[in-house]
Design a protein around this motif. Structure first.
Motif, PDB file in Angstrom:
ATOM      1  N   VAL A   1       0.790  -1.028   0.108  1.00 19.07           N
ATOM      2  CA  VAL A   1      -0.087   0.024  -0.020  1.00 19.07           C
ATOM      3  C   VAL A   1       0.934   1.202  -0.069  1.00 19.07           C
ATOM      4  O   VAL A   1       0.662   2.335  -0.781  1.00 19.07           O
ATOM      5  N   SER A   2       2.107   1.196   0.715  1.00 17.54           N
ATOM      6  CA  SER A   2       2.829   2.478   0.813  1.00 17.54           C
ATOM      7  C   SER A   2       3.804   2.427  -0.156  1.00 17.54           C
ATOM      8  O   SER A   2       4.526   3.419  -0.204  1.00 17.54           O
ATOM      9  N   LEU A   3       3.764   1.363  -1.231  1.00 16.95           N
ATOM     10  CA  LEU A   3       4.995   1.497  -2.156  1.00 16.95           C
ATOM     11  C   LEU A   3       5.071   2.888  -3.007  1.00 16.95           C
ATOM     12  O   LEU A   3       6.059   3.223  -3.348  1.00 16.95           O
ATOM     13  N   PRO A   4       3.883   3.277  -3.713  1.00 18.83           N
ATOM     14  CA  PRO A   4       3.860   4.620  -4.247  1.00 18.83           C
ATOM     15  C   PRO A   4       4.541   5.816  -3.630  1.00 18.83           C
ATOM     16  O   PRO A   4       5.511   6.466  -4.146  1.00 18.83           O
ATOM     17  N   PHE A   5       4.230   5.845  -2.329  1.00 16.95           N
ATOM     18  CA  PHE A   5       4.713   7.038  -1.649  1.00 16.95           C
ATOM     19  C   PHE A   5       6.318   6.930  -1.056  1.00 16.95           C
ATOM     20  O   PHE A   5       7.015   7.883  -1.317  1.00 16.95           O
ATOM     21  N   THR A   6       6.633   5.460  -0.782  1.00 16.14           N
ATOM     22  CA  THR A   6       7.984   5.322  -0.522  1.00 16.14           C
ATOM     23  C   THR A   6       8.790   5.482  -1.851  1.00 16.14           C
ATOM     24  O   THR A   6      10.099   5.553  -1.686  1.00 16.14           O
ATOM     25  N   ALA A   7       8.362   5.084  -2.988  1.00  8.76           N
ATOM     26  CA  ALA A   7       8.977   5.286  -3.968  1.00  8.76           C
ATOM     27  C   ALA A   7       9.241   6.682  -4.491  1.00  8.76           C
ATOM     28  O   ALA A   7      10.475   7.168  -4.999  1.00  8.76           O
ATOM     29  N   LEU A   8       8.221   7.595  -4.106  1.00 10.16           N
ATOM     30  CA  LEU A   8       8.486   8.934  -4.103  1.00 10.16           C
ATOM     31  C   LEU A   8       9.537   9.680  -3.445  1.00 10.16           C
ATOM     32  O   LEU A   8      10.137  10.547  -3.654  1.00 10.16           O
ATOM     33  N   GLY A   9       9.595   8.927  -2.180  1.00  4.97           N
ATOM     34  CA  GLY A   9      10.327   9.496  -1.208  1.00  4.97           C
ATOM     35  C   GLY A   9      11.851   8.818  -1.378  1.00  4.97           C
ATOM     36  O   GLY A   9      12.714   9.383  -0.611  1.00  4.97           O
ATOM     37  N   GLY A  10      12.008   7.709  -2.086  1.00  4.35           N
ATOM     38  CA  GLY A  10      13.559   7.084  -2.409  1.00  4.35           C
ATOM     39  C   GLY A  10      13.687   6.167  -1.258  1.00  4.35           C
ATOM     40  O   GLY A  10      14.783   5.848  -1.040  1.00  4.35           O
ATOM     41  N   ASN A  11      12.687   5.826  -0.225  1.00  2.00           N
ATOM     42  CA  ASN A  11      13.261   4.871   0.559  1.00  2.00           C
ATOM     43  C   ASN A  11      12.330   3.487   0.494  1.00  2.00           C
ATOM     44  O   ASN A  11      12.001   2.871   1.711  1.00  2.00           O
ATOM     45  N   VAL A  12      12.492   2.865  -0.489  1.00  2.00           N
ATOM     46  CA  VAL A  12      11.535   1.684  -0.863  1.00  2.00           C
ATOM     47  C   VAL A  12      12.520   0.537   0.154  1.00  2.00           C
ATOM     48  O   VAL A  12      11.846  -0.361   0.656  1.00  2.00           O
ATOM     49  N   GLY A  13      13.845   0.631  -0.017  1.00  2.00           N
ATOM     50  CA  GLY A  13      14.667  -0.593   0.758  1.00  2.00           C
ATOM     51  C   GLY A  13      14.583  -0.393   2.402  1.00  2.00           C
ATOM     52  O   GLY A  13      14.306  -1.297   2.828  1.00  2.00           O
ATOM     53  N   GLU A  14      14.366   0.790   2.765  1.00  2.27           N
ATOM     54  CA  GLU A  14      14.138   0.916   4.334  1.00  2.27           C
ATOM     55  C   GLU A  14      12.724   0.453   4.737  1.00  2.27           C
ATOM     56  O   GLU A  14      12.697  -0.124   5.775  1.00  2.27           O
ATOM     57  N   ALA A  15      11.772   0.997   3.831  1.00  2.00           N
ATOM     58  CA  ALA A  15      10.312   0.543   4.094  1.00  2.00           C
ATOM     59  C   ALA A  15      10.214  -1.043   4.157  1.00  2.00           C
ATOM     60  O   ALA A  15       9.769  -1.711   4.900  1.00  2.00           O
ATOM     61  N   GLY A  16      10.825  -1.650   2.960  1.00  2.00           N
ATOM     62  CA  GLY A  16      10.655  -3.013   2.966  1.00  2.00           C
ATOM     63  C   GLY A  16      11.541  -3.603   3.960  1.00  2.00           C
ATOM     64  O   GLY A  16      11.040  -5.065   4.651  1.00  2.00           O
ATOM     65  N   GLN A  17      12.655  -3.385   4.466  1.00  2.00           N
ATOM     66  CA  GLN A  17      13.369  -3.875   5.583  1.00  2.00           C
ATOM     67  C   GLN A  17      12.860  -3.703   6.716  1.00  2.00           C
ATOM     68  O   GLN A  17      12.423  -4.994   7.532  1.00  2.00           O
ATOM     69  N   ALA A  18      12.002  -2.688   7.195  1.00  2.00           N
ATOM     70  CA  ALA A  18      11.388  -2.423   8.360  1.00  2.00           C
ATOM     71  C   ALA A  18      10.068  -3.135   8.572  1.00  2.00           C
ATOM     72  O   ALA A  18       9.565  -3.853   9.429  1.00  2.00           O
ATOM     73  N   LEU A  19       9.409  -3.263   7.252  1.00  2.00           N
ATOM     74  CA  LEU A  19       7.843  -3.702   7.395  1.00  2.00           C
ATOM     75  C   LEU A  19       7.807  -5.307   6.985  1.00  2.00           C
ATOM     76  O   LEU A  19       7.039  -5.729   7.420  1.00  2.00           O
ATOM     77  N   VAL A  20       8.747  -5.768   6.181  1.00  2.00           N
ATOM     78  CA  VAL A  20       8.554  -6.991   5.850  1.00  2.00           C
ATOM     79  C   VAL A  20       9.620  -7.901   6.300  1.00  2.00           C
ATOM     80  O   VAL A  20       9.884  -9.218   6.898  1.00  2.00           O
ATOM     81  N   VAL A  21      11.257  -7.446   5.763  1.00  2.00           N
ATOM     82  CA  VAL A  21      12.366  -8.455   6.280  1.00  2.00           C
ATOM     83  C   VAL A  21      12.536  -8.542   7.864  1.00  2.00           C
ATOM     84  O   VAL A  21      12.825  -9.772   7.940  1.00  2.00           O
ATOM     85  N   GLU A  22      12.455  -7.700   8.643  1.00  2.00           N
ATOM     86  CA  GLU A  22      12.740  -7.998  10.090  1.00  2.00           C
ATOM     87  C   GLU A  22      11.841  -8.743  10.919  1.00  2.00           C
ATOM     88  O   GLU A  22      12.107  -9.789  11.520  1.00  2.00           O
ATOM     89  N   PRO A  23      10.442  -8.649  10.629  1.00  2.00           N
ATOM     90  CA  PRO A  23       9.430  -9.308  11.279  1.00  2.00           C
ATOM     91  C   PRO A  23       9.612 -10.769  10.563  1.00  2.00           C
ATOM     92  O   PRO A  23       9.478 -11.784  11.277  1.00  2.00           O
ATOM     93  N   GLY A  24       9.824 -10.979   9.331  1.00  2.00           N
ATOM     94  CA  GLY A  24      10.103 -12.245   8.648  1.00  2.00           C
ATOM     95  C   GLY A  24      11.455 -12.934   9.302  1.00  2.00           C
ATOM     96  O   GLY A  24      11.424 -14.264   9.463  1.00  2.00           O
TER      97      GLY A  24
END
Length: 112
Positions: free
Chosen positions: A71-94
């Motif tokens: 859901v937040s991908l368009p906003f994080t892509a505009l902000g340039g922090n897709v990697g950080e969002a993916g790390q915090a939201l998916v990778v760390e809990p996984g």
């Protein structure tokens, strides 16, 4: 008669759960000599709590985090922090849900 049976079952289960800690203390003596097991040797009750409570919650957090990431991908892509969002939201809990050993507090494999 049903009240007596149910009370006896609850008493037996409670006694068994209370004895787990004493039994786990005896079983926790590491005789293998493998340093991977001497770094952190969780007790049986922490493994049971991790299996029953923490792992389902972490798997749920990974699923919810993946949905929030999409859901937040368009906003994080505009902000340039897709990697950080993916790390915090998916990778760390996984990582905590699937890589961490059962009952351990640190994630990943210990490499010496």
């Amino acid at each position: 008669m049903k009240l007596f049976r149910s009370t006896a079952v609850v008493l037996a289960l409670t006694t068994g759960l209370l004895a787990l800690q004493a039994q786990a203390d005896v079983a926790q003596q590491n005789t293998s000599g493998d340093p991977a097991y001497t770094v952190e040797a969780p007790k049986a009750y922490s493994m049971i709590g991790d299996l029953v409570i923490a792992r389902p919650l972490l798997i749920g957090a990974t699923i919810i985090g993946a949905a929030a990431f999409v859901v937040s991908l368009p906003f994080t892509a505009l902000g340039g922090n897709v990697g950080e969002a993916g790390q915090a939201l998916v990778v760390e809990p996984g990582r905590e849900a699937f890589v961490r050993c059962l009952g351990c507090t640190t994630s990943g494999y210990q490499q010496n």
